[in-house]
Design a protein around this motif. Structure first.
Motif, PDB file in Angstrom:
ATOM      1  N   THR A 135       6.927  14.611 -29.007  1.00  0.00           N
ATOM      2  CA  THR A 135       5.596  14.984 -29.471  1.00  0.00           C
ATOM      3  C   THR A 135       5.209  16.313 -28.834  1.00  0.00           C
ATOM      4  O   THR A 135       5.740  16.705 -27.789  1.00  0.00           O
ATOM      5  CB  THR A 135       4.540  13.927 -29.084  1.00  0.00           C
ATOM      6  OG1 THR A 135       4.537  13.765 -27.654  1.00  0.00           O
ATOM      7  CG2 THR A 135       4.837  12.593 -29.747  1.00  0.00           C
ATOM      8  N   GLU A 190      -0.758  14.649 -25.048  1.00  0.00           N
ATOM      9  CA  GLU A 190       0.136  14.456 -26.190  1.00  0.00           C
ATOM     10  C   GLU A 190      -0.686  14.528 -27.480  1.00  0.00           C
ATOM     11  O   GLU A 190      -1.702  13.844 -27.617  1.00  0.00           O
ATOM     12  CB  GLU A 190       0.864  13.122 -26.106  1.00  0.00           C
ATOM     13  CG  GLU A 190       1.881  13.067 -24.982  1.00  0.00           C
ATOM     14  CD  GLU A 190       2.762  11.835 -25.067  1.00  0.00           C
ATOM     15  OE1 GLU A 190       2.513  10.980 -25.943  1.00  0.00           O
ATOM     16  OE2 GLU A 190       3.702  11.743 -24.264  1.00  0.00           O
ATOM     17  N   ASP A 192      -1.090  13.610 -31.054  1.00  0.00           N
ATOM     18  CA  ASP A 192      -0.585  12.629 -32.016  1.00  0.00           C
ATOM     19  C   ASP A 192      -0.727  13.095 -33.465  1.00  0.00           C
ATOM     20  O   ASP A 192       0.052  12.686 -34.327  1.00  0.00           O
ATOM     21  CB  ASP A 192      -1.321  11.291 -31.845  1.00  0.00           C
ATOM     22  CG  ASP A 192      -1.058  10.658 -30.482  1.00  0.00           C
ATOM     23  OD1 ASP A 192       0.074  10.804 -29.984  1.00  0.00           O
ATOM     24  OD2 ASP A 192      -1.982  10.040 -29.920  1.00  0.00           O
ATOM     25  N   ASP A 193      -1.725  13.939 -33.726  1.00  0.00           N
ATOM     26  CA  ASP A 193      -1.976  14.393 -35.096  1.00  0.00           C
ATOM     27  C   ASP A 193      -2.159  15.912 -35.094  1.00  0.00           C
ATOM     28  O   ASP A 193      -3.287  16.413 -35.120  1.00  0.00           O
ATOM     29  CB  ASP A 193      -3.222  13.700 -35.654  1.00  0.00           C
ATOM     30  CG  ASP A 193      -3.388  13.905 -37.157  1.00  0.00           C
ATOM     31  OD1 ASP A 193      -2.758  14.832 -37.700  1.00  0.00           O
ATOM     32  OD2 ASP A 193      -4.168  13.142 -37.772  1.00  0.00           O
TER      33      ASP A 193
END
Length: 233
Positions: A135, A190, A192-193
């Motif tokens: 990621t 991190e 995620d989207d």
């Protein structure tokens, strides 16, 4: 906020692999950074051997390196627009690679890099294994108008980020981009989207450009200790 890691040999293999994908007669976007620099030098060597290409630089640094390598240069306005030849391929590095998504901007050149990379018919990313991740997890560089530092920082905090003004290393004061702007390095942990965050940053008033390159890469040329690996997201 330039990133470190990865051997110079691995970077050189990645850069040379992407340079070998450049064909005669093409217009080439020339990226910024240590791995892209290997590609620029290799393209210059291929020009010495008879290759006919022209380049579009993404920064003052890549322009200077391209001129030293003997690559004929064009301005962006000469290649993008009605009746213009366009950019056939762009070769550029990344600070983090997760599938087809990238974080760029360690050299504070991501605004022009994104314009050139997005305009190219093919975008080849050059990287060593230290840049790969499941990621995107590095701070995102955000170029902003100097007068908008406070509101942009507030917007980043509302999105869950921690903005830090990038400071120059060998002079007092902040880093100033080739465009005369400032850079906030924004840690979101991190991501995620990436697409959602990219849209939110792009629509924040005062933001010139951010370092999230979502779904732009066509190939990732990864230099390893003993060879090259090419991934197609």
């Amino acid at each position: 906020m330039k990133t470190s890691g990865g051997s110079d040999a691995a970077k050189r293999r990645a850069g040379e692999s992407a340079a070998d994908a450049v064909a005669d007669g093409e217009v080439v976007g020339l990226g910024t950074g240590s791995t892209a620099a290997h590609a620029i030098r290799e393209i210059g060597d291929r020009i010495d051997a008879g290759l006919d290409v022209r380049g579009v630089a993404t920064s003052f640094a890549s322009r200077e390196l391209a001129l030293d390598a003997g690559i004929p240069l064009l301005d962006l306005d000469e290649v993008v627009g009605p009746d213009a030849p366009g950019i056939d391929v762009a070769v550029d590095g990344a600070d983090r690679v997760a599938g087809g998504d990238l974080i760029k901007g360690g050299g504070a050149a991501h605004a022009r890099e994104k314009i050139v990379d997005a305009a190219a018919d093919r975008f080849l990313v050059v990287a060593d294994p230290s840049k790969l991740s499941a990621t995107l997890d590095r701070p995102v560089p955000v170029e902003l108008l100097p007068a908008a530092r406070s509101p942009v920082a507030a917007a980043v905090r509302e999105l869950g980020g921690d903005p830090v003004l990038r400071r120059a290393k060998r002079k007092d004061g902040p880093v100033v981009t080739d465009n005369g702007n400032l850079v906030l390095d924004c840690d979101f942990g991190e991501i995620d989207d990436p697409e959602r965050l990219a849209t939110a940053l792009s629509t924040s008033p005062g933001v010139v450009e951010h370092g999230l390159f979502v779904d732009l890469a066509d190939e990732i040329h990864i230099g390893t200790a003993d060879g090259i690996r090419i991934e197609r997201p």
